[in-house]
Enzyme design. Structure first.
Site, mmCIF file in Angstrom:
data_model
loop_
_atom_site.group_PDB
_atom_site.id
_atom_site.type_symbol
_atom_site.label_atom_id
_atom_site.label_comp_id
_atom_site.label_asym_id
_atom_site.label_seq_id
_atom_site.Cartn_x
_atom_site.Cartn_y
_atom_site.Cartn_z
ATOM 1 N N ASP A 312 -0.803 5.884 1.869
ATOM 2 C CA ASP A 312 -1.740 6.115 1.050
ATOM 3 C C ASP A 312 -1.166 5.023 -0.136
ATOM 4 O O ASP A 312 0.112 4.651 -0.342
ATOM 5 C CB ASP A 312 -1.120 7.108 0.106
ATOM 6 C CG ASP A 312 -2.576 7.544 -0.857
ATOM 7 O OD1 ASP A 312 -3.155 8.516 -1.381
ATOM 8 O OD2 ASP A 312 -2.660 6.774 -1.137
ATOM 9 N N ASP A 425 -8.129 4.555 0.858
ATOM 10 C CA ASP A 425 -7.137 3.923 1.123
ATOM 11 C C ASP A 425 -6.075 4.448 1.895
ATOM 12 O O ASP A 425 -4.838 4.971 1.232
ATOM 13 C CB ASP A 425 -6.103 4.099 0.357
ATOM 14 C CG ASP A 425 -6.121 4.639 -1.112
ATOM 15 O OD1 ASP A 425 -6.616 6.130 0.066
ATOM 16 O OD2 ASP A 425 -5.490 5.148 -2.070
ATOM 17 N N GLU A 426 -6.012 5.775 2.684
ATOM 18 C CA GLU A 426 -5.703 6.436 2.714
ATOM 19 C C GLU A 426 -5.127 6.782 4.270
ATOM 20 O O GLU A 426 -6.814 7.096 5.119
ATOM 21 C CB GLU A 426 -5.596 7.643 1.816
ATOM 22 C CG GLU A 426 -4.519 9.531 2.099
ATOM 23 C CD GLU A 426 -5.542 10.030 0.840
ATOM 24 O OE1 GLU A 426 -5.494 9.991 0.652
ATOM 25 O OE2 GLU A 426 -4.627 11.203 1.589
HETATM 26 N N1 LIG Z 1 -11.341 11.033 -9.047
HETATM 27 C C1 LIG Z 1 -11.505 9.950 -8.070
HETATM 28 C C2 LIG Z 1 -10.200 10.095 -7.506
HETATM 29 C C3 LIG Z 1 -10.440 8.541 -6.169
HETATM 30 N N2 LIG Z 1 -11.016 7.332 -6.471
HETATM 31 C C4 LIG Z 1 -11.246 6.260 -5.991
HETATM 32 C C5 LIG Z 1 -10.414 5.679 -6.655
HETATM 33 C C6 LIG Z 1 -9.085 5.303 -5.568
HETATM 34 O O1 LIG Z 1 -7.749 4.367 -6.482
HETATM 35 C C7 LIG Z 1 -8.697 5.589 -4.622
HETATM 36 C C8 LIG Z 1 -7.867 6.172 -4.139
HETATM 37 O O2 LIG Z 1 -7.748 8.106 -4.410
HETATM 38 P P1 LIG Z 1 -6.318 8.028 -4.772
HETATM 39 O O3 LIG Z 1 -6.419 9.753 -4.907
HETATM 40 O O4 LIG Z 1 -5.159 7.651 -3.289
HETATM 41 O O5 LIG Z 1 -5.766 7.383 -5.659
HETATM 42 P P2 LIG Z 1 -4.620 6.660 -6.275
HETATM 43 O O6 LIG Z 1 -4.894 5.853 -4.916
HETATM 44 O O7 LIG Z 1 -5.731 5.855 -7.559
HETATM 45 O O8 LIG Z 1 -3.386 6.826 -7.127
HETATM 46 P P3 LIG Z 1 -2.659 7.920 -6.187
HETATM 47 O O9 LIG Z 1 -2.387 7.083 -4.649
HETATM 48 O O10 LIG Z 1 -1.262 6.274 -5.821
HETATM 49 O O11 LIG Z 1 -1.946 8.509 -6.722
HETATM 50 O O12 LIG Z 1 -10.100 6.529 -4.402
HETATM 51 C C9 LIG Z 1 -12.435 7.594 -7.808
HETATM 52 O O13 LIG Z 1 -13.081 6.906 -7.804
HETATM 53 N N3 LIG Z 1 -12.091 9.269 -8.005
HETATM 54 MG MG LIG Z 2 -3.441 6.076 -3.568
#
Ligand SMILES: Nc1ccn([C@H]2C[C@H](O)[C@@H](COP(=O)(O)OP(=O)(O)OP(=O)(O)O)O2)c(=O)n1
Ligand SMILES: [Mg+2]
Length: 980
Positions: A312, A425-426
């Site tokens: 991720d 992203d995952e």
């Molecule tokens: N409520 C949300 C949650 C996520 N995303 C989008 C933006 C994030 O960058 C992407 C990936 O979600 P993640 O849960 O993996 O969160 P991040 O990658 O931002 O942070 P991390 O994975 O480091 O916790 O999805 C979004 O638009 N709104």
């Molecule tokens: Mg992420």
DNA sequence: ATCCTCCCCTAC
DNA sequence: TAAGGTAGGGGAGGAT
């Protein structure tokens, strides 16, 4: 309590009022929701499904039933066929019941209906009957039947007179009526008058009256603070109804309302959540493609120790946007739409509700510096700024996210034994084999290798969690972040105590329910008895959580699950001022769903309309133009056949909308979902289909009364076989056995067909004998020849050739929408909407010679395909790139990936194309045309032309051949050729 | 007992 | 200014 932000992933204490996403409706507000969900009080059930055939008395008596039913139907048909020459089957699909005294008489109505394809039921089966015919209803009946199509006999008479199915709403018995609308239905002449007027007005004028609005507006305005509903609106350009001071008439706001013509396109272009959903589907598709490229076999069968990784990206959107929008390192940064600098007094210091610009902009992603202030993904910017006044904002870079994601998947899918795309992203990776083969069992070493490769390619950091199952790998990722690796085994898990909210499937509601029972941690779950847990969160969830609490999770990775639904939902900017506004929007939304189905070459036979309605007492939502606190309503109906025809689906949705009887001014969100999809495989291999057809007829001959005939269980049916049955038989199965939904839901037989002995079952359906177990093998060996629709019945044009003929003579616009049942609704739409809807489905010019390969006259920048291919440099030290083996099974992939495949193809061979590849591509494009995916077809052809633009004769001829084939299909369908 | 419809919930 | 979408698992209760 005022509506306020609650962070999606993890709402902090005291935050929760309105939920960020999804079903943001009432029950979540101000506290307790039940977890074991129950049906709401809203709309009861849809009466119109499965309108075919008599009730089945017994499940067991299969042969008797069909024999009996067939005989009766034949009788019924014969009865009237004798008396009258064949009539246009305008009532095909209509199952009617007659209630009380009628004029004309029962007998006469029955004759009119049955002669024209209707079916009569002498008793009222609420599931089978589509229309109830009655002159008037008793008070009690009126209530009981309020959700059904109760029509006056005049409807039948007028339909017959017009020789087409007219909308029933105008003839509705009982229910509220819009003031000014005559209670007596309009005659056919008046309808035509309305239609003509409608056309003249070109959508610039909103026409009062039933022909334009389609239905009434509910009388109940007691909750409404205004009388705008009843205002005689003449100009559509007139002010939007703004009951709650949302500024809907300020010009920049108006331009962003769902009533605007290009709203959906613009909205989708900017919606992160729409992108997220779209990408998820695309990446699953892409992984399937990559796995084929990399010759990945079936998922490893847990021989020894399973090693699962969860990979991720760290704060993905922020990391990716920072590449082109640098910020001082270590400073708190978020990605959101609002890019203005903070204004200290822009928000209410108590509630965080913004007063001015930017505050209700949602944060898609925040970096770790921002998180240290308590900022979270999904939060309103206004609230985040309270927590962190120095917060910097950077914009979305959607294209960049997608590019990075593809690079990421290209790398991991090559390495892992099995890959499951979780999101943009995952990904979940099963590396059980490769970690032994190439990393001497060191999962950490492999993880670091993946991270290094991904970072080198994308310049974004990836974290990886490792575990013996999906659960532990996921939980490990949290510990690995940011920019790290962490492994978690069951012992370590049980040693630590996790908050229940950290477990998958536990969101804020489940957390709350568990908390009310004193369950806060995994230890608490372990201590609770299973039956108590079931009482709290339901049967299945309890079981899953119980297992999770012990660190066990037996789910396996799945990379090839077939999609079971296509939908489009919009809950922002939805502010209607009239029924016409709502109808128009539903039509456009249906177009959107159909577009995505066509892109994936899928069709469905059931549609659900979902509407969010402003909850009583609610005013202006916290989020600018958001849906606010709502009640959710949904209603579904059968489409009676496999289709992705926008007119047909739009018509069904309009019908559902009208039957829901919602004040259009209160609609805050609309969604459409199509389900009961075809299983795709059936339409890809004509050879196989012929075999089955033969089996079918042979079986049919053998299975006469007395022959052995067993009832198949739902799971034994091969959905692709069911798909191939003629529609009426499918409908029969659906009504009689209630199993097609299941059969269609049964994942293609591959999963179980690995061991033929266990799953190969001989089933007989009404003399139909089909094998399911061997299907996949033959599909594999035999190259697909023909793709969708070749030789498959369901398309309406095939069943109504004479009608289509008539349409062809009409203007092009109408030729796109030939389905008979919906023609009427289609024609009732304002011309503007029709034109708009049609434009995207047909871009043709008048028939010409099937001329010599029309070379591309231009290659627009917008159609520039992505060139990142799967055949680029393989990461070192991994097995060499397998040979590219040509475009097969094209129907399985989405448009973007198809284009990539074509790019690969045209670059793959110096000696010119293989004949069979040309055939495959030709068949594919033809199937696009026949499946109405004209935009896709044209896009593929344009790209093909581009790819061969400076190639030699063999390629030019190949492209020409493909072009001819597509154009031939287009001439068949539309009397027109594609403009490339 | 099992299906179907209309919800609810979760995840990114 | 703002872009709160969607697929899929699952449950309650009515229909069969
Ligand atoms: N409520 C949300 C949650 C996520 N995303 C989008 C933006 C994030 O960058 C992407 C990936 O979600 P993640 O849960 O993996 O969160 P991040 O990658 O931002 O942070 P991390 O994975 O480091 O916790 O999805 C979004 O638009 N709104
Ligand atoms: Mg992420």
């Amino acid at each position: 309590m005022s509506e306020r932000y609650a962070a999606g992933p993890s709402a902090g204490p005291g935050e929760c009022t309105e939920y960020t996403l999804g079903p943001g409706d009432a029950s979540g507000v101000g506290g307790a929701r039940r977890l074991p969900s129950g049906p709401g009080t809203a709309a009861s059930h849809a009466p119109s499904d499965a309108p075919e055939g008599p009730v089945v008395p017994e499940f067991g008596d299969f042969r008797t039933y069909f024999g009996e039913r067939k005989r009766k139907l034949a009788e019924q048909a014969q009865e009237h066929a004798d008396q009258a020459p064949a009539q246009t089957p305008i009532f095909a699909g209509v199952v009617f019941h007659i209630n009380g005294y009628t004029q004309p008489s029962h007998y006469e109505l029955k004759r009119l209906l049955v002669e024209r394809g209707g079916r009569f039921l002498h008793y009222l089966s609420k599931t089978l009957v589509t229309h109830i015919i009655a002159s008037n209803l008793a008070r009690s009946k009126e209530k009981e039947l309020q959700n059904y199509r109760v029509v006056r006999p005049e409807w039948v008479v007028d339909c017959v007179r017009a020789n087409k199915l007219l909308p029933w709403h105008t003839y509705k018995v009982g229910g509220a009526h819009r003031p000014g609308v005559p209670a007596v239905p309009l005659g056919i002449g008046e309808l035509y008058a309305m239609r003509a007027m409608d056309d003249e007005c070109q959508g610039d004028l909103a026409i009062p009256g039933p022909a334009a609005s389609g239905t009434h507006v509910p009388l109940d305005t007691s909750s409404s603070t205004s009388v705008e509903v009843h205002r005689p609106h003449t100009l559509r350009a007139a002010a939007a109804v703004d009951r709650f001071g949302e500024g809907l008439n300020r010009s920049w706001v108006r331009r962003n309302l769902a009533t605007e013509k290009d709203f959906i396109t613009r909205y989708y272009a900017n919606s992160r959540l729409h992108h997220l959903s779209t990408w998820k589907a695309e990446m699953k598709d892409y992984v399937a493609l990559l796995r084929r490229e990399y010759h990945k076999g079936p998922p490893p069968i847990a021989a020894g120790r399973r090693v699962i990784m969860h990979a991720d990206f760290d704060c993905f959107f922020v990391s990716a946007s920072l590449l082109s929008h640098p910020q001082p390192s270590g400073s708190p940064v978020v990605v959101c739409h609002a890019q203005q600098q903070p204004q200290p007094d822009d928000y209410d210091p108590d509630t965080g509700v913004p007063r001015l610009a930017g505050g209700s902009s949602q944060i898609a992603s925040c970096n770790y510096a921002a998180r240290s202030f308590g900022v979270k993904n999904g939060m309103f910017l206004g609230q985040a700024r309270q927590l962190c006044p120095v917060l910097a904002t950077i914009p979305y870079c959607f294209e960049e996210y997608k590019r990075i994601s593809r690079d990421f998947y290209k790398i991991v899918a090559k390495i892992a034994d099995e890959t499951q795309a979780v999101s943009v992203d995952e990904a979940l990776l099963d590396v059980s084999d490769v970690v032994e083969r190439e990393f001497q069992g060191s999962a950490e070493a492999l993880a670091q290798d993946i991270r290094r490769r991904v970072f080198n390619e994308t310049r974004c950091t990836l974290s990886i969690g490792i575990g013996p199952n999906i659960l532990l790998a996921r939980l490990a990722t949290a510990k690995a972040k940011p920019d790290g690796v962490h492994a978690l085994d069951a012992d370590a898990f049980c040693g630590a105590d996790f908050r229940v909210r950290e477990l998958p499937n536990v969101g804020h509601v489940t957390e709350e329910c568990l908390a009310r029972s004193g369950i806060h941690t995994t230890g608490d779950i372990r201590a609770a008895t299973l039956s108590r847990l079931k009482g709290i969160c339901g049967e299945k969830t309890a079981m899953v959580l119980h297992n999770f609490s012990h660190g066990t999770d037996d789910r396996v990775l799945e990379s090839d699950k077939l999609r079971q639904a296509f939908g489009a939902d919009i809950g922002w900017g939805v502010r209607f001022s009239s029924q016409q506004d709502a109808d128009d929007f539903v039509v456009r939304l249906a177009g959107e769903v159909c577009r995505s189905m066509a892109d994936s070459q899928r069709m469905g036979s059931q549609v659900t309309l979902k509407v969010k309605k402003r909850q009583e007492g609610q005013g202006k939502p916290a989020k600018f133009l958001g849906h606010g606190i709502c009640d959710s309503l949904s209603k579904s109906t059968s489409l009676h056949q496999m289709t992705n025809d926008p007119a047909r689906i739009a018509a069904a949705c309009i019908d559902l909308l009208h039957r829901m009887d919602i004040d259009p001014l209160d609609i805050r969100a609309v969604g459409i979902q199509v389900q009961r999809l075809n299983s795709l495989e059936n339409s890809t291999d004509i050879g196989d289909m012929f075999t089955k057809a033969k089996e079918r007829s042979e079986g049919g001959a053998g299975a006469r009364p007395g022959a052995q005939c067993e009832l198949p269980s739902a799971s034994q049916l091969d959905p692709s076989v069911v798909d191939e049955l003629p529609e009426d038989i499918q409908e029969e199965l659906r009504t009689a056995y209630k199993l097609v939904g299941h059969a269609a839901n049964v994942p293609a037989p591959r999963a179980s067909s690995e061991s033929p002995a266990s799953s190969t079952s001989e089933v007989s359906i009404r003399g139909t004998s089909a094998r399911s177990g061997q299907r996949k093998d033959s599909t594999r060996r035999v190259r697909p020849r023909k793709l969708a629709f070749q030789g498959s019945k369901p398309r309406p044009e095939c069943t109504k050739p004479d009608l289509l003929q008539a349409f062809r003579k009409v203007e092009t616009l109408d030729a796109v929408m030939p389905s008979q049942v919906d023609e009427d609704v289609w024609r009732h739409l304002p011309t503007g909407i029709r034109r708009e809807l049609a434009r995207d489905y047909i871009k043709t010019k008048p028939p010409r010679h099937p001329g010599l390969g029309q070379a591309p006259t231009g290659f627009t920048a917008g159609a520039q395909p992505e060139m990142d291919g799967v055949s680029e440099q393989a990461p070192a030290q991994l097995p060499a790139q397998p040979e590219y083996d040509g475009p097969t099974q094209l129907g399985k992939y989405q448009l973007a990936n198809i284009k990539q495949l074509i790019g690969e193809w045209t670059r793959s061979s110096e000696d010119g194309p293989l004949a069979e590849d040309i055939v495959d591509i030709g068949d594919y494009v033809e199937s696009l045309v026949r499946g109405r995916s004209l935009v896709s077809a044209s896009s593929v052809l344009t790209y093909l032309m581009f790819c061969v633009r400076d190639k030699r004769g063999a390629w030019a001829a190949a492209a020409d051949s493909v072009m001819r084939q597509a154009n031939q299909a287009c001439v068949d369908m539309y009397d027109a050729q594609l403009q490339i």
